[in-house]
Structure formats: C-alpha cells, structure tokens
Design an enzyme around this catalytic site. Sequence first.
Site, mmCIF file in Angstrom:
data_model
loop_
_atom_site.group_PDB
_atom_site.id
_atom_site.type_symbol
_atom_site.label_atom_id
_atom_site.label_comp_id
_atom_site.label_asym_id
_atom_site.label_seq_id
_atom_site.Cartn_x
_atom_site.Cartn_y
_atom_site.Cartn_z
ATOM 1 N N GLY A 7 0.825 -1.221 0.000
ATOM 2 C CA GLY A 7 0.000 0.000 0.000
ATOM 3 C C GLY A 7 0.852 1.260 0.000
ATOM 4 N N SER A 9 1.411 3.366 -2.439
ATOM 5 C CA SER A 9 1.147 4.372 -3.481
ATOM 6 C C SER A 9 0.432 5.604 -2.949
ATOM 7 C CB SER A 9 0.315 3.755 -4.616
ATOM 8 O OG SER A 9 -0.962 3.375 -4.130
ATOM 9 N N SER A 10 -0.176 5.519 -1.764
ATOM 10 C CA SER A 10 -0.860 6.717 -1.254
ATOM 11 C C SER A 10 -1.015 6.616 0.261
ATOM 12 C CB SER A 10 -2.230 6.902 -1.919
ATOM 13 O OG SER A 10 -3.174 6.015 -1.374
ATOM 14 N N GLY A 11 -1.484 7.717 0.832
ATOM 15 C CA GLY A 11 -1.838 7.746 2.246
ATOM 16 C C GLY A 11 -0.690 7.395 3.187
ATOM 17 N N ASP A 48 -0.943 -6.918 -5.831
ATOM 18 C CA ASP A 48 -2.342 -6.957 -5.393
ATOM 19 C C ASP A 48 -2.416 -8.001 -4.277
ATOM 20 O OD1 ASP A 48 -5.034 -7.374 -4.971
ATOM 21 O OD2 ASP A 48 -5.576 -7.182 -7.084
ATOM 22 N N TYR A 140 -15.015 -2.396 7.618
ATOM 23 C CA TYR A 140 -13.650 -1.999 7.979
ATOM 24 C C TYR A 140 -13.358 -2.345 9.444
ATOM 25 C CZ TYR A 140 -9.743 1.359 8.565
ATOM 26 O OH TYR A 140 -8.539 1.962 8.823
ATOM 27 N N ALA A 142 -14.771 -4.632 11.290
ATOM 28 C CA ALA A 142 -14.654 -6.089 11.447
ATOM 29 C C ALA A 142 -13.287 -6.564 10.977
ATOM 30 C CB ALA A 142 -15.764 -6.789 10.659
ATOM 31 N N LYS A 144 -10.465 -4.854 10.772
ATOM 32 C CA LYS A 144 -9.377 -4.394 11.654
ATOM 33 C C LYS A 144 -9.411 -5.132 13.002
ATOM 34 C CE LYS A 144 -7.412 -1.393 8.860
ATOM 35 N NZ LYS A 144 -6.082 -1.644 8.291
HETATM 36 N N1 LIG Z 1 -5.877 7.573 6.900
HETATM 37 C C1 LIG Z 1 -6.249 7.350 8.132
HETATM 38 O O1 LIG Z 1 -6.695 8.280 8.818
HETATM 39 C C2 LIG Z 1 -6.119 5.970 8.732
HETATM 40 C C3 LIG Z 1 -6.555 5.779 10.049
HETATM 41 C C4 LIG Z 1 -6.431 4.519 10.614
HETATM 42 C C5 LIG Z 1 -5.861 3.468 9.901
HETATM 43 N N2 LIG Z 1 -5.460 3.694 8.619
HETATM 44 C C6 LIG Z 1 -4.871 2.551 7.898
HETATM 45 O O2 LIG Z 1 -3.692 2.957 7.247
HETATM 46 C C7 LIG Z 1 -3.527 2.238 6.029
HETATM 47 C C8 LIG Z 1 -3.407 3.243 4.876
HETATM 48 O O3 LIG Z 1 -4.635 3.939 4.771
HETATM 49 P P1 LIG Z 1 -4.733 5.415 4.167
HETATM 50 O O4 LIG Z 1 -6.122 5.860 4.436
HETATM 51 O O5 LIG Z 1 -3.656 6.286 4.674
HETATM 52 O O6 LIG Z 1 -4.403 5.150 2.650
HETATM 53 P P2 LIG Z 1 -5.204 5.174 1.290
HETATM 54 O O7 LIG Z 1 -4.935 6.479 0.642
HETATM 55 O O8 LIG Z 1 -6.610 4.750 1.510
HETATM 56 O O9 LIG Z 1 -4.364 4.077 0.492
HETATM 57 C C9 LIG Z 1 -4.653 2.726 0.488
HETATM 58 C C10 LIG Z 1 -3.436 2.024 -0.081
HETATM 59 O O10 LIG Z 1 -3.726 0.621 -0.151
HETATM 60 C C11 LIG Z 1 -3.381 0.154 -1.451
HETATM 61 N N3 LIG Z 1 -4.232 -0.980 -1.795
HETATM 62 C C12 LIG Z 1 -5.584 -1.060 -1.784
HETATM 63 N N4 LIG Z 1 -5.973 -2.288 -2.186
HETATM 64 C C13 LIG Z 1 -4.837 -2.987 -2.444
HETATM 65 C C14 LIG Z 1 -4.574 -4.307 -2.898
HETATM 66 N N5 LIG Z 1 -5.574 -5.162 -3.187
HETATM 67 N N6 LIG Z 1 -3.288 -4.700 -3.055
HETATM 68 C C15 LIG Z 1 -2.273 -3.850 -2.782
HETATM 69 N N7 LIG Z 1 -2.450 -2.589 -2.352
HETATM 70 C C16 LIG Z 1 -3.728 -2.160 -2.187
HETATM 71 C C17 LIG Z 1 -3.606 1.357 -2.372
HETATM 72 O O11 LIG Z 1 -2.829 1.292 -3.555
HETATM 73 P P3 LIG Z 1 -3.355 0.810 -5.024
HETATM 74 O O12 LIG Z 1 -4.756 1.297 -5.211
HETATM 75 O O13 LIG Z 1 -2.362 1.420 -5.943
HETATM 76 O O14 LIG Z 1 -3.268 -0.673 -4.967
HETATM 77 C C18 LIG Z 1 -3.063 2.481 -1.488
HETATM 78 O O15 LIG Z 1 -1.666 2.546 -1.600
HETATM 79 C C19 LIG Z 1 -4.763 1.330 5.892
HETATM 80 O O16 LIG Z 1 -4.467 0.053 6.387
HETATM 81 C C20 LIG Z 1 -5.780 2.007 6.783
HETATM 82 O O17 LIG Z 1 -6.712 1.112 7.294
HETATM 83 C C21 LIG Z 1 -5.577 4.901 8.018
#
Ligand SMILES: NC(=O)c1ccc[n+]([C@@H]2O[C@H](COP(=O)([O-])OP(=O)(O)OC[C@H]3O[C@@H](n4cnc5c(N)ncnc54)[C@H](OP(=O)(O)O)[C@@H]3O)[C@@H](O)[C@H]2O)c1
Length: 270
Positions: A7, A9-11, A48, A140, A142, A144
Amino acid sequence: MIVWLTGGSSGLGLHTAKALKEAGHTVIAGARSFHEGEEDGIHHLLLDVTKPQSVTAFCERALTIAPRVDALVQCAGILILGPCEETSPEEYQRVMDTDFLGMVRMNQAALPLMRAQRQGRIVMFSSINGLLGIPFQSAYTAAKHAVEGYAECLQMEAKPFGIQVMLVEPGDHRSGSDKYRPHAAAMSGASPYAAEYESSVAVIAHDEHNGSDPDVLGRKIARALDRKRIPFRKRIASPDQHLAVYVHRFLPAKLNADILRSYYIRKKKP
Ligand SMILES: NC(=O)c1ccc[n+]([C@@H]2O[C@H](COP(=O)([O-])OP(=O)(O)OC[C@H]3O[C@@H](n4cnc5c(N)ncnc54)[C@H](OP(=O)(O)O)[C@@H]3O)[C@@H](O)[C@H]2O)c1
C-alpha cells in the site's frame, strides 16, 4: 534494513515508505497502481494483496532487488462505508480480502524467509477501529478487529524465531484517499438509514481531513522499527482518540455506544 511495504502508493503507506527511506532503509513498496521501477529512492513493484500469484511474484521480484527481508510493513487497506443492513456479503468479503487476508498472504510469504534468517519484523496497520466500532464502518471495523486478534496470536508463535510483531493503530490522519472509501452499492437516499448515514459520513470525512500529520506517523514508525525491541501496539492518534479508546475499555458498553452515537449522528436543527 530491507523493508517490504504494501500500500505504498498513497496515504499512510506512502508517508511511511518515505520516512523509512529517509531513515536509511531500502524500501521495496507494492501497490496495484505501481509499475516496476524506482522513484525517489523507493523501489516500486506491482502488488495486489488479494491475489496469491501477485503476492508470490512480488516476493520473488523483491528478493532479486535485495536477498532478504528484515521488515514487512503492511499498509494496504480499503474501506466501504454503509449500514450493516445494506452492505452486501460481497462487500464485506472485499474488505476482508484486502485488509485482513491480504496481510495473512503477505505474512505467509515472508515468515519462512524471516524464520530462516532467525530475525524479522512484521508491522500491520490496524486502526482505532480495530479497538472500537463506529456507525457505518462495520466492514472496515470487522476487518481491523480480525487483524488485532490475529496479530496477538502471531506474536506468540513467531517469537521463538526472533520475529517481532507490531500493530500500528492510527487515529484519523489527513492522508487517505476518497477513492478507497466507496459507499455500499445498495446505499441510496431512499434508505431508512439515509439521514444518520449522511451525518456520520460527514463527521468521518471531517475528522480525517482535519486529522494528524501523516509525516509524523511515518517518522514514528521508522523510529520504532529502529529499536531493538519494538512495541507490540503503537497507537498514533490525537489525545481525544486516545481517550475514546480508554473510555471504551472502562465504561459500560451501552453508555459508550450512546456517547459514540451522539458524536457521529448529529441531528440537523429544525
Ligand atoms: N488515513 C487514516 O486516517 C487511517 C486511520 C487509521 C488506519 N489507517 C490505515 O492505514 C492504512 C493506509 O490507509 P490510508 O487511508 O492512509 O491510505 P489510502 O490512501 O486509503 O491508500 C490505500 C493504499 O492501499 C493500497 N491498496 C488497496 N488495495 C490494495 C490491494 N488489493 N493490493 C495492494 N495494495 C492495495 C492502495 O494502492 P493501489 O490502489 O495502488 O493498490 C493504497 O496505496 C490502511 O491500512 C488504513 O486502514 C488509516
């Protein structure tokens, strides 16, 4: 350290990859939108996590870039917003397949390598939602919660092989992309849940857009990984979200649910 990261590529995955690279580690990051190559010193590979062949190909290719894996950092995740009644079993399956089984697949690929090395670090991104539920995020939440329980088992089993496990439990961070937060297909304005859903989704989006700094989280993870003994749980959240977890543990469940409900479901003034 040689770090594999999902993951990227973003976030939070992207920010964590950058922080790990800045801390001097070799980062091999995977995502579905990546093509093979190097960008800003980070190796990109197509991955993936829902597809076993893709997981195998990622690991094989990563081992040609560097012949070991010291840490596996799992950030890949998706979220589908919707009422429990209107989120289809297929939608639950899609979230579980990425957020939970994706981690299982990656761990099963990395564990034999780490066991042979007799050392390794596995970092799994959970969430505050791995500890408590909020309305309209049941798939989500469930997934986590599954990650949390699974990680407790894994840490005990992996310990004799010198493998340490860490759960990262982020609160809201201003990093996530809306494209990974679709609405359940059955959800519409005609839904009996529509008004409460709208309120809840607005609060969720507001909290994320005004959330904590993702670069700070990246650096905290990089620092934690550098320690000889890494913590099992690393909660990275604002003070009020730390408080929510604490309160959830000690307050009666019904009172706790009423507090969370009134936070997310705000009645419009007539
Ligand atoms: N943002 C928050 O506030 C927050 C809070 C709590 C927990 N989290 C956790 O932090 C992590 C990142 O979340 P985010 O919200 O910051 O990021 P996000 O922008 O939602 O990015 C999700 C990432 O997961 C990748 N992804 C999705 N499906 C995939 C697959 N089948 N295979 C490989 N990669 C996959 C996407 O890349 P591609 O589409 O290029 O595959 C992307 O890089 C997650 O586990 C999320 O639950 C985030």
